[in-house]
Design an enzyme around this catalytic site. Structure first.
Site, mmCIF file in Angstrom:
data_model
loop_
_atom_site.group_PDB
_atom_site.id
_atom_site.type_symbol
_atom_site.label_atom_id
_atom_site.label_comp_id
_atom_site.label_asym_id
_atom_site.label_seq_id
_atom_site.Cartn_x
_atom_site.Cartn_y
_atom_site.Cartn_z
ATOM 1 N N ASP A 231 0.830 -1.211 0.000
ATOM 2 C CA ASP A 231 0.000 0.000 0.000
ATOM 3 C C ASP A 231 0.868 1.266 0.000
ATOM 4 O O ASP A 231 0.552 2.255 -0.658
ATOM 5 C CB ASP A 231 -0.921 0.016 1.234
ATOM 6 C CG ASP A 231 -2.099 -0.937 1.070
ATOM 7 O OD1 ASP A 231 -2.225 -1.541 -0.017
ATOM 8 O OD2 ASP A 231 -2.893 -1.082 2.027
ATOM 9 N N GLU A 257 -2.862 -2.116 -8.966
ATOM 10 C CA GLU A 257 -1.630 -1.342 -9.190
ATOM 11 C C GLU A 257 -1.633 -0.733 -10.573
ATOM 12 O O GLU A 257 -0.611 -0.524 -11.192
ATOM 13 C CB GLU A 257 -0.372 -2.163 -8.942
ATOM 14 C CG GLU A 257 -0.157 -3.558 -9.365
ATOM 15 C CD GLU A 257 -0.903 -4.225 -10.501
ATOM 16 O OE1 GLU A 257 -2.144 -4.163 -10.522
ATOM 17 O OE2 GLU A 257 -0.223 -4.848 -11.334
ATOM 18 N N ARG A 277 9.589 10.803 -18.545
ATOM 19 C CA ARG A 277 10.100 11.480 -17.339
ATOM 20 C C ARG A 277 9.501 10.823 -16.085
ATOM 21 O O ARG A 277 10.195 10.571 -15.110
ATOM 22 C CB ARG A 277 9.714 12.967 -17.409
ATOM 23 C CG ARG A 277 10.386 13.837 -16.362
ATOM 24 C CD ARG A 277 9.978 15.279 -16.507
ATOM 25 N NE ARG A 277 8.527 15.432 -16.479
ATOM 26 C CZ ARG A 277 7.821 16.099 -17.373
ATOM 27 N NH1 ARG A 277 8.405 16.688 -18.379
ATOM 28 N NH2 ARG A 277 6.500 16.186 -17.264
#
Ligand code: GTP
Length: 363
Positions: A231, A257, A277
């Site tokens: 988490d 996720e 990036r």
């Protein structure tokens, strides 16, 4: 109740009913400025976002009513052009510095302006600017405070229902709404340009982009360190998502996720650089106990295809990245052009399976 108070009470009740019936930020804005406009007999009311920028805080109108005409900024994800530097409004700066609920100024031309910060905790991300030719009466200002409290509570409730409780990012339900607005905006823009421009190509023009982001081998994090650390990784990835993209971009937690990013008004090169990036930021970040974590991203141009198709294509690009080494950014159209992926209509129930054993052999 006196006969004089009654119409005011009726109007207050009517506005309360109007406010509490809204389930959309824009409509709530419209309801509050209509209420304030009528109650204070104002000539103009505006809701202004207070947006931090490199040049200092900027004021950007997001809804306004003038001469009875109500306007609200379309929440299509398009950046709002310009804005006015807040440095030009010392009275508002003073009001915020003193953490006041409102401040009134009288301009040189005799116009009265009331500033009302819309506080959220110790921050005011927006304010009301109310214009009147006559001074504001104390009794109506108190009534306005009451209705503003209801407005603030509703904004907070709406905000809460739109967010994922673990990471605070926008949730999947909100995605459907924001995405539809973006696609409608594209469709309108395309129709406008259809006569004069060649068919749009993702690489030529500024456009909208969708990326699906998935943490690599997240199951291993859970298995090795436990769900609490899992988490914690999700929360830190969410924070890095927030800090890696611009305020007008939208970041969602899709579940588990998996995250989705919507980028607006950038070229293909800029979109790719922004996603790259972010990928690099994750790779460079130290996650307590866990150490290094990587992510894979699949992205696609947003056209007027349905969310299922656009998401399906981004998913295909993502799983291409997963099956070819992970920790990379993959662009759907490019993979199709190179013959590495097959383009096609995605079934609404389509699921993409990834074979871990196969992947390990490929690396
Ligand atoms: N801690 C935590 N784990 C979650 C949550 N939601 C989903 N997961 C876990 O996320 C893991 C997802 O694993 P997989 O879909 O197998 O994929 P992966 O291990 O990330 O591997 P690749 O995606 O193939 O790189 C599962 O172990 C889920 O239990 C959550 O809210 N908290």
């Amino acid at each position: 109740m006196s006969a004089v108070q009654s119409p005011m009470m009726d109007s207050l009740l009517r506005h309360m009913i109007e406010l509490t019936g809204q389930r959309d930020h824009n409509l709530l804005d419209v309801a509050i400025i209509s209420a304030v406009h009528e109650m204070l007999e104002a000539s103009q009311v505006r809701v202004l976002d207070i947006v931090p920028s490199e040049e200092g805080d900027m004021l950007r109108p997001r809804a306004w009513i003038r001469h009875g005409e109500v306007m609200a900024q379309d929440d299509s994800g398009q950046p709002v052009a310009g804005g006015t530097p807040m440095s030009g409004y010392p009275v508002l700066i003073d009001c915020l510095a003193q953490r006041l609920n409102r401040i009134e100024e009288t301009r040189a031309d005799g116009e009265h302006v009331l500033w009302v910060p819309l506080w959220q905790g110790d921050k005011a991300p927006a304010c009301l600017q109310i214009f009147s030719t006559a001074p504001f009466a104390a009794s109506t200002l108190n009534m306005m405070e009451g209705i503003l409290s209801v407005y603030r509570n509703y904004q907070n409730l709406l905000e809460y229902s739109e967010r994922d409780s673990l990471t605070g990012l926008l949730n999947r339900r909100t995605f459907d709404d924001k995405f539809s607005r973006m696609v409608s905006f594209n469709r309108a823009a395309d129709e406008e340009q259809a006569q004069s421009l060649e068919r749009r190509h993702p690489g030529d023009l500024e456009g909208q982009w969708l990326a699906v982001v998935d943490i690599d081998h997240f199951k291993r994090v859970n298995d090795q360190y436990g769900h609490l650390y899992g988490d914690e990784v999700l929360i830190l990835v969410a924070n890095l998502l927030r800090s890696s993209f611009r305020t007008q971009d939208r970041v969602f937690r899709f579940g588990g996720e998996e995250f989705v990013v919507l980028l607006c008004s950038v070229s293909l090169t800029d979109a790719r650089n922004a996603f790259e990036r972010f990928r690099a930021n994750i790779e460079a970040h130290y996650f307590p106990q866990v150490g290094t974590v990587t992510v894979s991203l699949g992205f696609v141009a947003i056209t007027d295809e349905t969310p299922v198709v656009v998401l399906g294509h981004a998913d295909q690009a993502l799983y291409y990245g997963k099956s070819n080494g992970r920790n990379q950014v993959c662009f759907y159209d490019e993979l199709v052009e190179q013959g590495l992926l097959q383009s096609g209509v995605v079934n609404a129930d389509a699921e993409f399976f990834f074979d871990d054993a196969n992947d390990d052999q490929m690396r």
